[in-house]
Every structure is written in structure tokens, then in C-alpha cells.
Design a protein around this motif. Structure first.
Motif, PDB file in Angstrom:
ATOM      1  N   SER A 108     -17.655 -19.791 -14.148  1.00 18.20           N
ATOM      2  CA  SER A 108     -17.314 -19.776 -15.590  1.00 18.20           C
ATOM      3  C   SER A 108     -15.881 -19.723 -15.901  1.00 18.20           C
ATOM      4  O   SER A 108     -15.111 -19.938 -17.046  1.00 18.20           O
ATOM      5  N   SER A 109     -14.947 -19.494 -14.807  1.00 21.37           N
ATOM      6  CA  SER A 109     -13.601 -19.438 -15.182  1.00 21.37           C
ATOM      7  C   SER A 109     -12.608 -20.208 -14.154  1.00 21.37           C
ATOM      8  O   SER A 109     -13.185 -20.149 -13.158  1.00 21.37           O
ATOM      9  N   LEU A 110     -11.682 -21.024 -14.768  1.00 20.76           N
ATOM     10  CA  LEU A 110     -11.318 -21.946 -13.645  1.00 20.76           C
ATOM     11  C   LEU A 110      -9.804 -22.431 -13.934  1.00 20.76           C
ATOM     12  O   LEU A 110      -9.462 -22.520 -15.200  1.00 20.76           O
ATOM     13  N   HIS A 111      -9.003 -22.227 -13.012  1.00 21.08           N
ATOM     14  CA  HIS A 111      -7.692 -22.537 -13.023  1.00 21.08           C
ATOM     15  C   HIS A 111      -7.284 -23.817 -12.257  1.00 21.08           C
ATOM     16  O   HIS A 111      -7.839 -24.452 -11.356  1.00 21.08           O
ATOM     17  N   VAL A 112      -6.510 -24.692 -13.182  1.00 21.12           N
ATOM     18  CA  VAL A 112      -6.324 -25.941 -12.769  1.00 21.12           C
ATOM     19  C   VAL A 112      -4.873 -26.216 -12.576  1.00 21.12           C
ATOM     20  O   VAL A 112      -4.171 -25.865 -13.453  1.00 21.12           O
ATOM     21  N   ILE A 113      -4.216 -26.714 -11.369  1.00 22.72           N
ATOM     22  CA  ILE A 113      -3.112 -27.020 -11.288  1.00 22.72           C
ATOM     23  C   ILE A 113      -2.640 -28.616 -10.702  1.00 22.72           C
ATOM     24  O   ILE A 113      -3.483 -28.950 -10.118  1.00 22.72           O
ATOM     25  N   MET A 114      -1.664 -28.978 -11.135  1.00 24.01           N
ATOM     26  CA  MET A 114      -1.081 -30.148 -10.501  1.00 24.01           C
ATOM     27  C   MET A 114       0.502 -29.946 -10.072  1.00 24.01           C
ATOM     28  O   MET A 114       1.264 -29.070 -10.731  1.00 24.01           O
ATOM     29  N   ASP A 115       0.912 -30.618  -9.201  1.00 25.91           N
ATOM     30  CA  ASP A 115       2.299 -30.507  -8.508  1.00 25.91           C
ATOM     31  C   ASP A 115       3.254 -30.983  -9.744  1.00 25.91           C
ATOM     32  O   ASP A 115       3.271 -32.100 -10.351  1.00 25.91           O
ATOM     33  N   ALA A 116       4.145 -30.153 -10.147  1.00 21.50           N
ATOM     34  CA  ALA A 116       5.252 -30.251 -11.097  1.00 21.50           C
ATOM     35  C   ALA A 116       6.606 -30.333 -10.389  1.00 21.50           C
ATOM     36  O   ALA A 116       7.646 -30.647 -11.066  1.00 21.50           O
ATOM     37  N   GLN A 117       6.614 -30.664  -8.928  1.00 17.09           N
ATOM     38  CA  GLN A 117       7.730 -30.859  -8.395  1.00 17.09           C
ATOM     39  C   GLN A 117       8.595 -29.495  -8.157  1.00 17.09           C
ATOM     40  O   GLN A 117       8.243 -28.626  -9.011  1.00 17.09           O
ATOM     41  N   ARG A 118       9.675 -29.255  -7.558  1.00 19.98           N
ATOM     42  CA  ARG A 118      10.531 -28.220  -7.513  1.00 19.98           C
ATOM     43  C   ARG A 118       9.765 -26.824  -7.158  1.00 19.98           C
ATOM     44  O   ARG A 118      10.321 -25.914  -7.984  1.00 19.98           O
ATOM     45  N   ASN A 119       9.003 -26.961  -6.557  1.00 22.80           N
ATOM     46  CA  ASN A 119       7.949 -25.767  -6.125  1.00 22.80           C
ATOM     47  C   ASN A 119       7.475 -25.280  -7.401  1.00 22.80           C
ATOM     48  O   ASN A 119       7.378 -23.887  -7.563  1.00 22.80           O
ATOM     49  N   GLN A 120       6.898 -26.051  -8.209  1.00 24.83           N
ATOM     50  CA  GLN A 120       6.291 -25.583  -9.410  1.00 24.83           C
ATOM     51  C   GLN A 120       4.914 -26.385  -9.869  1.00 24.83           C
ATOM     52  O   GLN A 120       4.843 -27.403  -9.055  1.00 24.83           O
ATOM     53  N   PHE A 121       4.176 -25.996 -10.563  1.00 25.20           N
ATOM     54  CA  PHE A 121       2.786 -26.518 -11.042  1.00 25.20           C
ATOM     55  C   PHE A 121       2.903 -26.618 -12.356  1.00 25.20           C
ATOM     56  O   PHE A 121       3.201 -25.771 -13.146  1.00 25.20           O
ATOM     57  N   PHE A 122       1.905 -27.689 -13.007  1.00 24.83           N
ATOM     58  CA  PHE A 122       1.660 -27.644 -14.149  1.00 24.83           C
ATOM     59  C   PHE A 122       0.333 -26.842 -14.006  1.00 24.83           C
ATOM     60  O   PHE A 122      -0.848 -27.177 -13.202  1.00 24.83           O
ATOM     61  N   HIS A 123      -0.042 -25.976 -15.033  1.00 24.29           N
ATOM     62  CA  HIS A 123      -1.103 -25.266 -14.859  1.00 24.29           C
ATOM     63  C   HIS A 123      -1.852 -24.919 -16.319  1.00 24.29           C
ATOM     64  O   HIS A 123      -1.214 -24.731 -17.321  1.00 24.29           O
ATOM     65  N   SER A 124      -3.077 -24.717 -16.275  1.00 22.46           N
ATOM     66  CA  SER A 124      -4.003 -24.127 -17.629  1.00 22.46           C
ATOM     67  C   SER A 124      -5.161 -23.360 -17.061  1.00 22.46           C
ATOM     68  O   SER A 124      -5.588 -23.793 -15.838  1.00 22.46           O
ATOM     69  N   HIS A 125      -5.582 -22.617 -17.643  1.00 23.91           N
ATOM     70  CA  HIS A 125      -6.715 -21.626 -17.389  1.00 23.91           C
ATOM     71  C   HIS A 125      -7.856 -22.077 -18.546  1.00 23.91           C
ATOM     72  O   HIS A 125      -7.544 -22.119 -19.715  1.00 23.91           O
ATOM     73  N   PHE A 126      -8.985 -22.349 -17.827  1.00 23.87           N
ATOM     74  CA  PHE A 126     -10.241 -22.538 -18.661  1.00 23.87           C
ATOM     75  C   PHE A 126     -11.282 -21.679 -18.604  1.00 23.87           C
ATOM     76  O   PHE A 126     -11.635 -21.191 -17.542  1.00 23.87           O
ATOM     77  N   GLU A 127     -12.094 -21.305 -19.731  1.00 23.12           N
ATOM     78  CA  GLU A 127     -13.243 -20.767 -19.497  1.00 23.12           C
ATOM     79  C   GLU A 127     -14.576 -21.656 -20.071  1.00 23.12           C
ATOM     80  O   GLU A 127     -14.223 -22.237 -21.031  1.00 23.12           O
TER      81      GLU A 127
END
Length: 227
Positions: A108-127
Motif C-alpha cells: 500500500s506504501s511505496l518509496h521510489v528513488i532514482m540516482d541524482a548523483q553526488r550521493n543523492q536520490f530523487f525521491h517520492s513516496h506514494f500511497e
């Protein structure tokens, strides 16, 4: 509705053609050839396969970001060019939202990440809502990798291409979606976009642009030099 979907958010790019919500054809772009050289021939072949002409297209959907700066520029410009020629409607789709379509696990709950370089992620949380669709609980943001992994708790679920070579950092008890479904695809972009179009969404052709969610290294360097 004859629809083209484009995903060039990562090096593994793809195209898809839909009639209504039925997927008619899809293919990956050859990663050994620059995207700018292979995208048009691949599209022509797919359109020929289904018996259409480029001017038959009525809706062009494109992964708008986050993702590769160069890839997003190519995808959006291709979408706009084709839409202009065909007189089609354009629609941009969030790449992280598209990735949720590929998660067919009962969570029911999902975290999604993509590499943003520089030891960071693009992130969003979905329900997941009552219709089975994942709804973003926050705008796409940039997070530090260590802080993100430290924020996860047992029972949560995570997916996305940002997990490549980072699996060992996932805390114990956090569920990881099958690696085969981490990445966005043109089919996923198309399915999100078709649903959004039917709900009344579209984008102005002239103002449709990639969403990078951060400045490029060159832009940051220029600002630093100017300060």
C-alpha cells in the motif's frame, strides 16, 4: 486515441504505441547508438509495424523527469516535434510516478528513488488509493542517500533504479521490489499519461519542458563563479 509514449529518462530508453489503453507495440532503443540517432528510426519502424502514419498520432506522452539531463531534453524535444507535425496533444509524466506502475506487488506504501548523483536520490513516496493507483504523498525531492536509508523502517517497500549497487544499504526488514521492475518504461509512462489525459490533464505544447529538479553542474559552477 492513437498514442505515442516516450521514455528517455535513463540510458535504457524505450518507445510505445497505444490504441486507446491497448499496448500495440513497444521497443527499447539501442544503447550502443546515441539516442538522437536511433530514436527516429525506431519510432518509424514501430509506426510502420502497426500500420499508422506519423500524422495519425493524437496524443504524445513523455517522461518529463526526473532523470538524465540529456535524455530528458531529447525525449521532450522529440515529443514536441512529433506533436507539432501531427497536431497531437502533449502530456508530461513524472518518471517516479511511472515506476509505480511497474510494481505489481500487494503493497500500500511505496518509496521510489532514482540516482541524482553526488550521493543523492530523487525521491517520492506514494500511497495506493482505493482504485489501486499509487498517489504521490509529496512532491519529488532530492535527498541525501545516507539520510534516506536511515529514515526507512521495517515493513516499508522501496523500488527504483537508484537501488543499483545500493542494495546492501537497505535496512533489515525493508521490502525491495524485484530488480526487473525498478526502471521506468515507455509502456509505464503511457499508462500513467493515458489515465491522466482521460481525467482531463494535458500540457501546453509551447511550455512543456523537462523537469530536472536540480540545476546542472555547469549552471551551479556559473553561479559559484559569479558570486
Amino acid at each position: 486515441m492513437k498514442t505515442l509514449a516516450i521514455d528517455t529518462s535513463t540510458r535504457q530508453s524505450s518507445l510505445a504505441l497505444f490504441q486507446g489503453d491497448e499496448l500495440l507495440a513497444t521497443d527499447w532503443l539501442d544503447t550502443t547508438v546515441p539516442t538522437t540517432q536511433v530514436i527516429t528510426p525506431t519510432l518509424k519502424r514501430l509506426i510502420d509495424e502497426v500500420g499508422w502514419k506519423p500524422t495519425d498520432l493524437q496524443l504524445v506522452i513523455v517522461a518529463q523527469g526526473p532523470g538524465s539531463f540529456t535524455g530528458l531534453r531529447i525525449g521532450v524535444m522529440t515529443a514536441k516535434t512529433i506533436a507539432y507535425v501531427a497536431g497531437a496533444t502533449t502530456l508530461g509524466v513524472n518518471t517516479l510516478q511511472a515506476i509505480t506502475v511497474r510494481c505489481n506487488e500487494p503493497v500500500s506504501s511505496l518509496h521510489v528513488i532514482m540516482d541524482a548523483q553526488r550521493n543523492q536520490f530523487f525521491h517520492s513516496h506514494f500511497e495506493r488509493d482505493e482504485y489501486g493507483k499509487y498517489v504521490a504523498q509529496q512532491d519529488t525531492r532530492i535527498v541525501d542517500q545516507e539520510e534516506f536509508f536511515a529514515s526507512l523502517t521495517a515493513g516499508q517497500t522501496i523500488t527504483g533504479p537508484g537501488l543499483h549497487n545500493k542494495h546492501a544499504l537497505v535496512p533489515e526488514g525493508v521490502r525491495v521490489v524485484d530488480e526487473n521492475y525498478w526502471a521506468s518504461t515507455a509502456e509505464a509512462v503511457g499508462r500513467i499519461g493515458i489515465a491522466e489525459f482521460l481525467a482531463g490533464k494535458s500540457d501546453d505544447f509551447w511550455t512543456l519542458n523537462p523537469k530536472y529538479y536540480r540545476k546542472s553542474a555547469a549552471e551551479e559552477k556559473l553561479e559559484a563563479d559569479a558570486s
